[in-house]
Structure formats: structure tokens, C-alpha cells
Design an enzyme around this catalytic site. Structure first.
Site, short mmCIF file in Angstrom:
data_model
loop_
_atom_site.label_atom_id
_atom_site.label_comp_id
_atom_site.label_asym_id
_atom_site.label_seq_id
_atom_site.Cartn_x
_atom_site.Cartn_y
_atom_site.Cartn_z
N LYS A 36 11.45 2.58 -20.43
CA LYS A 36 10.54 3.71 -20.27
C LYS A 36 9.46 3.36 -19.23
O LYS A 36 9.30 2.21 -18.85
CB LYS A 36 9.90 4.06 -21.61
CG LYS A 36 9.02 2.96 -22.19
CD LYS A 36 8.46 3.36 -23.54
CE LYS A 36 7.57 2.24 -24.10
NZ LYS A 36 6.97 2.60 -25.40
N TYR A 275 -17.11 -0.39 1.70
CA TYR A 275 -18.00 0.72 1.37
C TYR A 275 -19.19 0.25 0.53
O TYR A 275 -19.05 -0.62 -0.33
CB TYR A 275 -17.24 1.79 0.57
CG TYR A 275 -16.24 2.60 1.37
CD1 TYR A 275 -16.65 3.39 2.43
CD2 TYR A 275 -14.90 2.58 1.05
CE1 TYR A 275 -15.74 4.15 3.16
CE2 TYR A 275 -13.96 3.32 1.77
CZ TYR A 275 -14.40 4.11 2.82
OH TYR A 275 -13.50 4.85 3.54
#
Length: 383
Positions: A36, A275
Site C-alpha cells: 500500500k 530565504y
């Protein structure tokens, strides 16, 4: 390199983990590989053939979408089981493709009984029982209804399994709860047996169940995270090592994640990097950019915390992780150039970075970080 990073899948590590877990589970139960969430980030289409070559012929997925992907690449002799979401619109598809699936509500059971009459194959279903997880599954008061439906539709429905799910078998704090679940599950199975309903498989064990409650392996085990080289948690690993059950860690990480240095630049002392103002150089520095950021699975939470390997040395991520790239401090590397290999997860020389190191820094789980790796990243088989 067309993509900014790539993933390597080690067939030898995968086989090692599967053989270890099969030994822990014993010879009796059938072994189902849980694939999964894109095979825990490893890639369903890329990993499934490798798993088959390790001798596994049963796969468990969560949804129809995952089942469709697995169906395209698996061999005909392999079984496929959906443990979770199946819309009524796709029940006929699952039945006609001989895919078994969990049933855990009256509404789904009613729909299966109706649709199965219109198909050429019987519906292979696993009745999920509520034993203490309180998530999905039939409660005790539903059982008479379930049994009656199964008996009335015996020609159209095959009771392939009775199952439940452990509510945290990896933790000792859940010991009593898990043992209560095991006892409840046995009583429910006996109840169905007395009604003349005998499934092919009775199953409840996941990786942690196989490792910590081997007596509960029964007819089938659904093994996920351990196949990929990770313990369900450190508590389970430490218990096995301290009890002398294993001399050292027998699990090997299957996945490695790599990229390349994109640029190398000097930065003066007292300059901000990336940043914002979260990182400021305290010396003349050399920084390198790597074309992998949070948009590619490297969490922004690893800003100023993460590490990568370059030229067999561990170097820190500095400044904010961007959407498409990160910046690393390579000042202490004597030589680093554009094109040098960067390892985000895996080994380089005698150094390694594991998923566990990411989760420790990120306050996350192995599972969560693995499944965030984008499906678009190419995956390649290695020895």
C-alpha cells in the site's frame, strides 16, 4: 540526468528482509507483502517484480487504484487482496479480476451479495472483525446478520478470510490491549466455525505482530514496513536484541535516494543563506545547491537540521529548504564540484543516512517520510 533525483532499490536487501520475516513468522502462515501507499514509497510497479523473485506470491493493497497498478505487473499465479477502500462501482471489477477484498460494513456486504450474482466468479471476501481497534470491522451485534448473509449467498460468495487489525502491536504499552484482541479474535473465529463458516485464512498479524506476538501469526501474515528494512519502532528492535533473539540488526534498508550537486559558490562571513534569516554564516563559507526540495519529498522541516552525504562526508542543510532545492554547507570538504553524487538516504563509503535519522529530526515516522517520496522519481534495481 532527466530527473533531479533518483531512487535505488536493493534486491539483495529486500530478499534478506523477506527471508528474515518469513523465518520469524514460521512455515505455517501464507506470507502477504503489503504494498500500500506506493509500496511504502518504493514504487509498486518497480518493487513488485523484485518481490516475486524473492518467492512471494501474495500482495496486499489498500485501494482499487493500487490494485489496478499491481494487476498490470504481477504474475497470474500471484494473489491480490484489497484491505480498504472499494467503491460499490468497482466491486464487480474486483470480483471479475479474482481479487479478494475486506468487507467491514453491512452496506458493503449487501452490495457484494447483490453484485456477485451477476458475475462469472464468486466474490472472495475477508470479513473484518472489530476486536478493539475501533476503526473498521463488524462488531459482535452484527455477526448474526453477517453469518446469515454468508449462508444465504454461499454459491456466490467465498469466505476466504476472517481478519482483524492490531491496535499498536509494536509498543509494550499496548500489551494488554493486543492480548485482549487476540482472545476476542479467537472467540469470534470459533463462533463462525460453529455456524459452519470456515475461512481459508484467519489473519491479524502485521510486521509488529509477527515480531512481538508470533503465536498470533495463524494462517496468513500481512507484513509491511519490515520488508523494506525498517523496524515498526525502536522499542521492538531493542527488545529483540536484548533478549538475544538476534545478534545484530538483521534488517537492511532497501531504498536509497540520490541526487547531484547543482552548483558550488563562495559566501562571505555574516551573510544570510537561502530565504529569510534562519541561517547566517559565521565564517567564509562554501555552499552547494542540490536540486531537491520539499516539492520532491525533502521536508521543509529539515531546514537547518537535515544532512546529506557528499564525497563520503556528512554535510549540513543550511537555511530554508525551498520547493525545488536545498543548500548545504560544504566548506569543510576539500574538493566538491558540480555533478558530485549527493545521498539523501542511503550509504556513501562508510557513512550512511537512514530514514530513522530523518524521523528523529522531523518528529515523524518511518512510514510517513517514505510514503511522501513522489511517485514520479525514477526507481532502479541494484544488487
Amino acid at each position: 540526468m532527466l530527473f533531479t533525483s533518483y531512487i535505488e532499490l536493493s534486491k539483495s536487501a529486500l530478499n534478506n528482509n523477506i527471508q528474515f520475516m518469513k523465518k520469524m513468522a514460521g512455515d505455517s502462515p501464507r506470507y502477504s507483502m503489503v504494498i500500500k501507499a506506493n509500496a511504502y514509497g518504493h514504487g509498486i510497479e518497480d518493487l513488485l517484480p523484485l518481490v516475486e523473485s524473492c518467492g512471494i506470491d501474495h500482495f496486499s493493497v489498500f485501494s482499487v487504484e493500487e490494485a489496478r497498478r499491481a494487476l498490470k505487473v504481477k504474475n497470474d499465479y500471484c494473489d491480490l487482496m484489497i484491505m480498504g477502500f472499494v467503491d460499490d462501482d468497482h466491486l464487480e471489477w474486483a470480483i471479475e479480476n479474482n481479487i479478494s477484498f475486506f468487507v467491514f460494513t453491512k452496506e458493503r456486504l449487501d452490495a457484494v451479495c447483490k453484485i456477485a450474482k451477476q458475475t462469472s466468479l464468486p466474490a472472495r471476501i475477508h470479513i473484518e472483525l472489530e476486536t478493539g481497534m475501533h476503526r473498521t470491522g463488524f462488531v459482535k451485534d452484527d455477526l448474526e446478520y453477517v453469518a446469515q448473509k454468508l449462508q444465504e449467498n454461499a454459491g456466490d460468495i467465498e469466505l476466504e478470510g476472517l481478519c482483524t487489525h492490531f491496535a499498536g502491536a509494536e509498543s509494550l504499552s499496548n500489551f494488554d490491549r493486543i492480548y485482549n484482541q487476540i482472545g476476542t479474535f479467537h472467540r469470534r473465529c470459533s463462533w463462525f466455525h460453529d455456524k459452519g463458516l470456515q475461512p481459508k485464512y484467519k489473519h491479524l498479524s502485521c510486521s509488529a505482530g509477527v515480531l512481538n506476538f508470533p503465536e498470533a501469526s495463524m494462517d496468513l501474515v500481512r507484513v509491511g514496513i519490515a520488508n523494506y528494512g525498517f523496524w515498526p519502532n525502536n522499542e521492538t528492535k531493542i527488545l529483540h536484541i536484548r533478549n538475544g533473539q538476534i545478534p545484530e540488526d538483521p534488517l537492511q534498508q532497501v531504498l536509497s535516494w540520490k541526487s547531484k550537486v547543482m552548483s558550488v559558490n563562495p559566501v562571505a562571513e555574516d551573510e544570510y543563506v537561502s530565504y529569510g534569516t534562519s541561517y547566517r554564516t559565521n565564517r567564509e563559507s562554501k555552499i552547494a545547491t542540490v536540486p531537491v526540495g520539499y516539492g520532491y519529498g525533502f521536508s521543509r522541516n529539515l531546514s537547518n537540521m537535515g544532512h546529506v552525504l557528499i564525497n563520503e562526508k556528512r554535510v549540513p542543510v543550511v537555511g530554508a529548504v525551498n520547493m525545488n532545492m536545498m543548500v548545504v554547507d560544504v566548506t569543510d570538504l576539500p574538493i566538491v564540484k558540480v555533478g558530485d553524487e549527493v545521498v539523501m538516504i542511503g550509504k556513501q563509503g562508510d557513512k550512511s543516512i537512514t530514514i530513522s535519522s530523518f524521523s528523529d529530526m522531523n518528529n515523524s515516522m518511518n512510514y510517513e517520510l517514505l510514503t511522501r517520496l513522489p511517485a514520479a522519481i525514477p526507481r532502479y534495481e541494484v544488487d
